[in-house]
Design a protein around this motif. Structure first.
Motif: not given
Length: 167
Positions: A9, A12-13, A16, A19, A120-124, A159
């Motif tokens: 992943y 995606e990490r 995040a 971003a 982070m809140p994204s889960g990553y 965050s």
């Protein structure tokens, strides 16, 4: 030396992390204070907020280290971001994953390492808050609790950047 595996992943990490628009930004007192406190509280010569990019670890804040980044392939933090909780290496010279790592055998002589993943809140997990010493050591239960609390405060700060004063 065993380079940290790249998780499936990771793209995606990295998205995040990017971003957040934090990579390669100037120092900020709010983060500098965290690593200064960590270095003093744990009596270590090096404390870092390390963000793991595709091929490097970049230091948002640092105490005791002159460079602002190193390769992800030699990083301890690359291993720590894959852990569910604090990752501790009491003596890297005695750990087959790190014994011949150039940052163990040469400057900055990472012997002890403790890395607290920053989810982070994204889960990553985007990086770590880490402690480094030039000699072997461990963290007791109380120290691990303090380190975990400091990490949690840092995650909250990361965050909610809009709520924090920027300097």
């Amino acid at each position: 030396m065993l380079a940290a595996p790249i998780p499936s992943y990771d793209s995606e990490r990295l998205a995040a992390l990017r971003a957040m628009l934090i990579l390669d930004t100037p120092p900020e007192k709010r983060f500098d204070k965290v690593v200064q406190f960590a270095a003093q509280e744990f009596d270590v010569p090096i404390a870092l907020i390390s963000l793991i990019d595709a091929n490097r670890q970049w230091f948002k804040a640092r105490v005791g280290l002159d460079v602002c980044e190193t390769g992800r392939d030699v990083s301890f933090c690359g291993h720590a971001i894959l852990q569910p909780d604090i990752f501790v290496i009491p003596d890297a010279r005695a750990d087959a994953r790190f014994a011949d790592n150039p940052i163990v055998t040469g400057a900055p002589y990472v012997i002890f390492y403790a890395g607290a993943p920053l989810p982070m809140p994204s889960g990553y997990v985007i990086g770590t808050l880490c402690l480094i010493d030039h000699k072997p050591r461990t963290l007791d239960t109380t120290e691990l609790a303090i380190f975990s609390s400091l990490r949690d405060l840092l995650v909250e700060e990361l965050s909610n950047p809009a709520e924090a004063p920027h300097e």
